[in-house]
Design a protein around this motif. Sequence first.
Motif, mmCIF file in Angstrom:
data_model
loop_
_atom_site.group_PDB
_atom_site.id
_atom_site.type_symbol
_atom_site.label_atom_id
_atom_site.label_comp_id
_atom_site.label_asym_id
_atom_site.label_seq_id
_atom_site.Cartn_x
_atom_site.Cartn_y
_atom_site.Cartn_z
ATOM 1 N N GLU A 10 60.032 -59.785 89.616
ATOM 2 C CA GLU A 10 59.026 -58.852 88.794
ATOM 3 C C GLU A 10 58.650 -59.638 87.711
ATOM 4 O OE1 GLU A 10 58.299 -55.913 89.577
ATOM 5 O OE2 GLU A 10 59.779 -55.237 91.000
ATOM 6 N N ILE A 11 57.121 -59.561 87.641
ATOM 7 C CA ILE A 11 56.323 -60.374 86.504
ATOM 8 C C ILE A 11 56.276 -59.666 85.269
ATOM 9 C CG2 ILE A 11 54.400 -61.583 86.056
ATOM 10 C CD1 ILE A 11 56.017 -62.661 88.158
ATOM 11 N N VAL A 12 56.687 -60.252 84.147
ATOM 12 C CA VAL A 12 56.357 -59.780 82.766
ATOM 13 C C VAL A 12 55.299 -60.289 82.287
ATOM 14 C CG1 VAL A 12 57.369 -59.504 80.218
ATOM 15 C CG2 VAL A 12 58.997 -59.407 82.201
ATOM 16 N N GLN A 13 54.061 -59.557 81.761
ATOM 17 C CA GLN A 13 52.912 -60.211 81.134
ATOM 18 C C GLN A 13 52.387 -59.668 80.091
ATOM 19 O OE1 GLN A 13 50.089 -60.441 84.584
ATOM 20 N NE2 GLN A 13 48.453 -61.758 83.397
ATOM 21 N N TYR A 14 52.077 -60.251 79.069
ATOM 22 C CA TYR A 14 51.563 -59.550 77.975
ATOM 23 C C TYR A 14 50.671 -60.589 76.992
ATOM 24 C CZ TYR A 14 55.559 -62.161 76.112
ATOM 25 O OH TYR A 14 56.589 -63.244 75.536
ATOM 26 N N HIS A 15 49.799 -60.045 76.216
ATOM 27 C CA HIS A 15 49.027 -60.892 75.557
ATOM 28 C C HIS A 15 49.643 -61.837 74.515
ATOM 29 C CE1 HIS A 15 45.834 -62.117 72.572
ATOM 30 N NE2 HIS A 15 44.759 -61.734 73.731
ATOM 31 N N ASN A 16 49.283 -63.145 74.360
ATOM 32 C CA ASN A 16 50.014 -63.953 73.540
ATOM 33 C C ASN A 16 50.325 -63.334 72.039
ATOM 34 O OD1 ASN A 16 50.026 -65.751 75.549
ATOM 35 N ND2 ASN A 16 48.227 -66.877 74.852
#
Length: 294
Positions: free
Chosen positions: A4-10
């Motif tokens: 599962e990929i965690v992805q967020y703006h820097n």
Amino acid sequence: MTHEIVQYHNDFNTVPLRGFNEREKRIVMALLHEVKGKDTQVVQIDFDTLRGLVGWDDKKGKRSSTEFVKYLEILSDKILTLRGTLRSESGLKVVKFSLFPTFIIDGEDTNTLRVSINPEFKYLTNLFDMFTAFELEDYNRMSTSYGQELYRLIKQFRTTGFYRVKIEDLRHLLSVPKSYSNAKMDQVVFSKTTVSDLSNAFKNFKIIQERGSGRGRPIIGYTFTFNKEKPNQYEIDRKKEERIIQFWKSDEPEPMVHAIAQTEYQNPELRKEKEDIEQHASGFGDLLKSWFKK
């Protein structure tokens, strides 16, 4: 939650998870995964998944369920205290924000935790022009709190092969106690366990102390080097999504292979109505992006 990929703006990397233990940080990352790309939609994560993340012993039956709800309530209070700061280069424009404004804990009917993103900062989990991404499973392998924070900070620079940071900035990002000297920070933050975990996560991982020229040559920063990552599937998928978005935003869209099917954009009136709504809703986010150009 394998792969599962965690992805967020820097920008979310400016939010120190101060006072959170390893298990609590895993839940924060799981929530970020669940709300990724969901706009402001309310999402839910089931208790079984959460129990797995925190290693909860559920052998006590009903009593354990009651205790688990109480645990989530206390954790939700902590998450509500999370504050991020966006600051312009001049320092004259500052924005303080929280990401999750509301939690709904349901231990009676659905056995889920429900949450949604703060509408004013939805770009943090929906716009990925400058983003940090990693597998939740890899993050959960970090066995120390400092290791978890360093892991996500370093992942922001996964395609460059190095991350350089001033010691005062790293102190803030890792919530290092002010009472720690630079020498103690170096000893505690980069423990054998933390360095071992990071070495397993990043190939050819090395830590270089940056020292000043003053008395005793004090530590003034760190450079982390590692092998660059090749483009991953989630980056490829992101680029496809961006092309689709641009296709529908165009006033006179050109034919596009494998473009998404029936949508309201095929009706000009509905399309304009939705764009007006989205423009109004994203006004604050657009203002922030103009303030803090990177």
